[in-house]
Design a protein around this motif. Structure first.
Motif, PDB file in Angstrom:
ATOM      1  N   THR A   1      79.419  21.092  76.777  1.00 45.22           N
ATOM      2  CA  THR A   1      79.298  20.475  78.094  1.00 45.22           C
ATOM      3  C   THR A   1      77.832  20.318  78.479  1.00 45.22           C
ATOM      4  O   THR A   1      77.432  19.305  79.063  1.00 45.22           O
ATOM      5  CB  THR A   1      80.022  21.324  79.169  1.00 45.22           C
ATOM      6  OG1 THR A   1      81.397  21.443  78.813  1.00 45.22           O
ATOM      7  CG2 THR A   1      79.920  20.660  80.539  1.00 45.22           C
ATOM      8  N   LYS A   2      77.003  21.306  78.119  1.00 47.08           N
ATOM      9  CA  LYS A   2      75.586  21.273  78.478  1.00 47.08           C
ATOM     10  C   LYS A   2      74.734  20.460  77.508  1.00 47.08           C
ATOM     11  O   LYS A   2      73.855  19.707  77.904  1.00 47.08           O
ATOM     12  CB  LYS A   2      75.036  22.702  78.539  1.00 47.08           C
ATOM     13  CG  LYS A   2      75.567  23.531  79.699  1.00 47.08           C
ATOM     14  CD  LYS A   2      74.939  24.922  79.676  1.00 47.08           C
ATOM     15  CE  LYS A   2      75.465  25.776  80.807  1.00 47.08           C
ATOM     16  NZ  LYS A   2      74.892  27.159  80.771  1.00 47.08           N
ATOM     17  N   TYR A   3      75.013  20.640  76.191  1.00 47.73           N
ATOM     18  CA  TYR A   3      74.072  20.123  75.192  1.00 47.73           C
ATOM     19  C   TYR A   3      74.627  19.017  74.286  1.00 47.73           C
ATOM     20  O   TYR A   3      73.867  18.418  73.515  1.00 47.73           O
ATOM     21  CB  TYR A   3      73.575  21.276  74.308  1.00 47.73           C
ATOM     22  CG  TYR A   3      72.961  22.408  75.094  1.00 47.73           C
ATOM     23  CD1 TYR A   3      71.728  22.257  75.735  1.00 47.73           C
ATOM     24  CD2 TYR A   3      73.612  23.631  75.204  1.00 47.73           C
ATOM     25  CE1 TYR A   3      71.159  23.301  76.463  1.00 47.73           C
ATOM     26  CE2 TYR A   3      73.058  24.686  75.926  1.00 47.73           C
ATOM     27  CZ  TYR A   3      71.831  24.508  76.557  1.00 47.73           C
ATOM     28  OH  TYR A   3      71.284  25.532  77.276  1.00 47.73           O
ATOM     29  N   GLY A   4      75.908  18.754  74.326  1.00 47.26           N
ATOM     30  CA  GLY A   4      76.450  17.723  73.455  1.00 47.26           C
ATOM     31  C   GLY A   4      76.639  18.207  72.022  1.00 47.26           C
ATOM     32  O   GLY A   4      76.719  19.406  71.765  1.00 47.26           O
ATOM     33  N   PHE A   5      76.643  17.263  71.073  1.00 44.38           N
ATOM     34  CA  PHE A   5      77.056  17.573  69.704  1.00 44.38           C
ATOM     35  C   PHE A   5      75.928  17.573  68.670  1.00 44.38           C
ATOM     36  O   PHE A   5      76.165  17.835  67.505  1.00 44.38           O
ATOM     37  CB  PHE A   5      78.111  16.551  69.252  1.00 44.38           C
ATOM     38  CG  PHE A   5      79.362  16.590  70.079  1.00 44.38           C
ATOM     39  CD1 PHE A   5      80.301  17.586  69.880  1.00 44.38           C
ATOM     40  CD2 PHE A   5      79.587  15.647  71.060  1.00 44.38           C
ATOM     41  CE1 PHE A   5      81.458  17.634  70.641  1.00 44.38           C
ATOM     42  CE2 PHE A   5      80.736  15.685  71.832  1.00 44.38           C
ATOM     43  CZ  PHE A   5      81.678  16.687  71.622  1.00 44.38           C
ATOM     44  N   LYS A   6      74.706  17.279  69.099  1.00 47.25           N
ATOM     45  CA  LYS A   6      73.616  17.109  68.132  1.00 47.25           C
ATOM     46  C   LYS A   6      73.392  18.352  67.270  1.00 47.25           C
ATOM     47  O   LYS A   6      73.183  18.254  66.055  1.00 47.25           O
ATOM     48  CB  LYS A   6      72.324  16.724  68.860  1.00 47.25           C
ATOM     49  CG  LYS A   6      71.193  16.349  67.916  1.00 47.25           C
ATOM     50  CD  LYS A   6      70.013  15.734  68.672  1.00 47.25           C
ATOM     51  CE  LYS A   6      70.347  14.351  69.177  1.00 47.25           C
ATOM     52  NZ  LYS A   6      69.150  13.677  69.759  1.00 47.25           N
ATOM     53  N   ALA A   7      73.437  19.540  67.880  1.00 41.71           N
ATOM     54  CA  ALA A   7      73.212  20.776  67.122  1.00 41.71           C
ATOM     55  C   ALA A   7      74.257  20.955  66.029  1.00 41.71           C
ATOM     56  O   ALA A   7      73.942  21.375  64.906  1.00 41.71           O
ATOM     57  CB  ALA A   7      73.229  21.982  68.068  1.00 41.71           C
ATOM     58  N   PHE A   8      75.510  20.604  66.344  1.00 43.30           N
ATOM     59  CA  PHE A   8      76.570  20.708  65.345  1.00 43.30           C
ATOM     60  C   PHE A   8      76.358  19.672  64.231  1.00 43.30           C
ATOM     61  O   PHE A   8      76.696  19.923  63.075  1.00 43.30           O
ATOM     62  CB  PHE A   8      77.937  20.496  66.002  1.00 43.30           C
ATOM     63  CG  PHE A   8      78.303  21.576  66.984  1.00 43.30           C
ATOM     64  CD1 PHE A   8      78.656  22.847  66.551  1.00 43.30           C
ATOM     65  CD2 PHE A   8      78.269  21.329  68.341  1.00 43.30           C
ATOM     66  CE1 PHE A   8      78.987  23.850  67.453  1.00 43.30           C
ATOM     67  CE2 PHE A   8      78.594  22.314  69.259  1.00 43.30           C
ATOM     68  CZ  PHE A   8      78.954  23.582  68.818  1.00 43.30           C
ATOM     69  N   GLY A   9      75.806  18.514  64.600  1.00 41.76           N
ATOM     70  CA  GLY A   9      75.517  17.494  63.602  1.00 41.76           C
ATOM     71  C   GLY A   9      74.496  17.972  62.594  1.00 41.76           C
ATOM     72  O   GLY A   9      74.683  17.832  61.379  1.00 41.76           O
ATOM     73  N   TRP A  10      73.406  18.567  63.101  1.00 34.88           N
ATOM     74  CA  TRP A  10      72.382  19.089  62.197  1.00 34.88           C
ATOM     75  C   TRP A  10      72.928  20.217  61.321  1.00 34.88           C
ATOM     76  O   TRP A  10      72.595  20.298  60.128  1.00 34.88           O
ATOM     77  CB  TRP A  10      71.173  19.591  62.992  1.00 34.88           C
ATOM     78  CG  TRP A  10      70.287  18.490  63.468  1.00 34.88           C
ATOM     79  CD1 TRP A  10      70.006  18.142  64.755  1.00 34.88           C
ATOM     80  CD2 TRP A  10      69.550  17.554  62.656  1.00 34.88           C
ATOM     81  NE1 TRP A  10      69.161  17.057  64.804  1.00 34.88           N
ATOM     82  CE2 TRP A  10      68.864  16.683  63.520  1.00 34.88           C
ATOM     83  CE3 TRP A  10      69.423  17.372  61.271  1.00 34.88           C
ATOM     84  CZ2 TRP A  10      68.056  15.647  63.058  1.00 34.88           C
ATOM     85  CZ3 TRP A  10      68.623  16.345  60.810  1.00 34.88           C
ATOM     86  CH2 TRP A  10      67.944  15.500  61.694  1.00 34.88           C
ATOM     87  N   TYR A  11      73.755  21.067  61.915  1.00 33.99           N
ATOM     88  CA  TYR A  11      74.355  22.164  61.148  1.00 33.99           C
ATOM     89  C   TYR A  11      75.185  21.615  59.994  1.00 33.99           C
ATOM     90  O   TYR A  11      75.083  22.089  58.846  1.00 33.99           O
ATOM     91  CB  TYR A  11      75.231  23.025  62.067  1.00 33.99           C
ATOM     92  CG  TYR A  11      76.049  24.055  61.309  1.00 33.99           C
ATOM     93  CD1 TYR A  11      75.479  25.253  60.897  1.00 33.99           C
ATOM     94  CD2 TYR A  11      77.382  23.804  60.987  1.00 33.99           C
ATOM     95  CE1 TYR A  11      76.217  26.195  60.189  1.00 33.99           C
ATOM     96  CE2 TYR A  11      78.134  24.739  60.280  1.00 33.99           C
ATOM     97  CZ  TYR A  11      77.547  25.925  59.889  1.00 33.99           C
ATOM     98  OH  TYR A  11      78.284  26.836  59.173  1.00 33.99           O
ATOM     99  N   ARG A  12      76.010  20.609  60.269  1.00 35.67           N
ATOM    100  CA  ARG A  12      76.850  20.014  59.234  1.00 35.67           C
ATOM    101  C   ARG A  12      75.990  19.415  58.115  1.00 35.67           C
ATOM    102  O   ARG A  12      76.293  19.572  56.932  1.00 35.67           O
ATOM    103  CB  ARG A  12      77.748  18.927  59.838  1.00 35.67           C
ATOM    104  CG  ARG A  12      78.848  19.440  60.757  1.00 35.67           C
ATOM    105  CD  ARG A  12      79.580  18.264  61.387  1.00 35.67           C
ATOM    106  NE  ARG A  12      80.240  17.472  60.369  1.00 35.67           N
ATOM    107  CZ  ARG A  12      81.560  17.463  60.147  1.00 35.67           C
ATOM    108  NH1 ARG A  12      82.357  18.209  60.894  1.00 35.67           N
ATOM    109  NH2 ARG A  12      82.079  16.707  59.192  1.00 35.67           N
ATOM    110  N   ILE A  13      74.929  18.721  58.485  1.00 31.58           N
ATOM    111  CA  ILE A  13      74.061  18.076  57.496  1.00 31.58           C
ATOM    112  C   ILE A  13      73.391  19.122  56.608  1.00 31.58           C
ATOM    113  O   ILE A  13      73.317  18.967  55.381  1.00 31.58           O
ATOM    114  CB  ILE A  13      72.998  17.211  58.201  1.00 31.58           C
ATOM    115  CG1 ILE A  13      73.669  15.996  58.865  1.00 31.58           C
ATOM    116  CG2 ILE A  13      71.932  16.741  57.199  1.00 31.58           C
ATOM    117  CD1 ILE A  13      72.753  15.207  59.773  1.00 31.58           C
ATOM    118  N   ILE A  14      72.912  20.202  57.215  1.00 28.33           N
ATOM    119  CA  ILE A  14      72.240  21.259  56.443  1.00 28.33           C
ATOM    120  C   ILE A  14      73.207  21.931  55.474  1.00 28.33           C
ATOM    121  O   ILE A  14      72.902  22.112  54.285  1.00 28.33           O
ATOM    122  CB  ILE A  14      71.617  22.306  57.396  1.00 28.33           C
ATOM    123  CG1 ILE A  14      70.454  21.687  58.166  1.00 28.33           C
ATOM    124  CG2 ILE A  14      71.149  23.540  56.614  1.00 28.33           C
ATOM    125  CD1 ILE A  14      69.929  22.546  59.299  1.00 28.33           C
TER     126      ILE A  14
END
Length: 284
Positions: free
Chosen positions: A253-266
């Motif tokens: 709700t606060k930060y969106g999905f970008k952090a999860f995107g980077w995690y998946r890519i790594i």
């Protein structure tokens, strides 16, 4: 303990509970975890990774029980037929059923093919990366939803179509359904919560089908011999999922999905590099 040791059971269940409702692919992470632990992909282990999802979905019912067990007490539209009045009263469950139908049909038709893909770490890695790249931009692709958006039958069905994409290991059922909800103009929070609710019939059916199939294939003894693992796995997945859901709703709700995107890519990228370097990561 049967096909799994107590340690292996707990570790895989923790991974399931942590990742079932995060957009990172719980199935993919359990496949990777199996490989790291050196767990052989027996018929029971394949069933175990599905059956312990039942423990995780019970956490949704527990956290949202007031909203999950509810009827629509608002007046039905004037002149509505008896069927329309019935569907209006059970509106929440009707829309869950509508969203569930596409995955139920495709899951039944392509069950064997899905089981084949579940053994491929390469497929998981590729889909983690592709999904991760998409998640870096999905907040921009889908305009901010409105809290006034009404979830119609058509929108529920469309979310159900998105859920079908998650039959490919590494995609993430949570990611697919949340993105599907955002595509229907729901807010991130509302899309995530509907994704949680939709997990209940979806995972319940997947668990029931897997158990039934194992029984019909003569696997009664396998289930009985591994009952301690199933009990421990479901309990651990339930407890861990309770914590994961609370974290996820607040974070996304606060930060969106970008952090999860980077995690998946790594994670996906690391696995692909290891495969290219000749490491044998496939589950046998």
């Amino acid at each position: 303990m049967g096909d799994l040791t107590t340690f292996e059971t707990i570790i895989i269940a923790i991974v399931e509970g942590l990742t079932e409702f995060l957009p990172v692919s719980s199935t993919g992470h359990m496949i990777i975890t199996q490989n790291i632990l050196g767990v052989e992909s027996t018929e029971f282990v394949k069933a175990f990774t599905v059956i312990i999802q039942f423990g995780a979905i019970l956490s949704v019912v527990c956290l949202y029980w007031k909203r999950f067990f509810r009827l629509n007490h608002t007046p039905a539209p004037a002149g509505a037929s008896a069927l329309k009045c019935f569907l209006h009263k059970f509106d929440f469950y009707w829309k869950l059923l509508v969203a569930f139908i596409p995955a139920a049909i495709l899951g039944f038709l392509f069950s064997d093919k899905i089981d084949e893909m579940l053994e491929s770490v390469a497929i998981v890695a590729v889909m983690l990366v592709i999904g991760g790249i998409f998640m870096l931009f999905c907040d921009k692709i889908f305009s901010k939803g409105s809290e006034d958006t009404v979830l119609t039958e058509k929108k529920a069905f469309n979310i159900g179509l998105f859920q079908c994409i998650a039959m490919i290991p590494g995609v993430s059922r949570s990611m697919a359904t949340i993105v599907g909800g955002m595509a229907q103009k729901l807010t991130r929070k509302d899309a995530a919560e509907f994704s949680f609710f939709l997990a209940v019939p979806t995972m319940f059916a997947a668990t029931g089908y897997k158990v039934l199939k194992l029984f019909l294939d003569g696997g009664t003894e396998i289930l009985v011999n591994n009952m301690p693992a199933l009990i421990i796995g479901n309990v651990v997945a339930f407890v861990v999922a309770l914590l994961a859901i609370k974290f996820f709703i607040s974070f996304v709700t606060k930060y969106g999905f970008k952090a999860f995107g980077w995690y998946r890519i790594i994670v996906g990228g690391t696995i692909l590099v290891m495969l290219l370097l000749g490491y044998n990561l496939e589950i046998g």
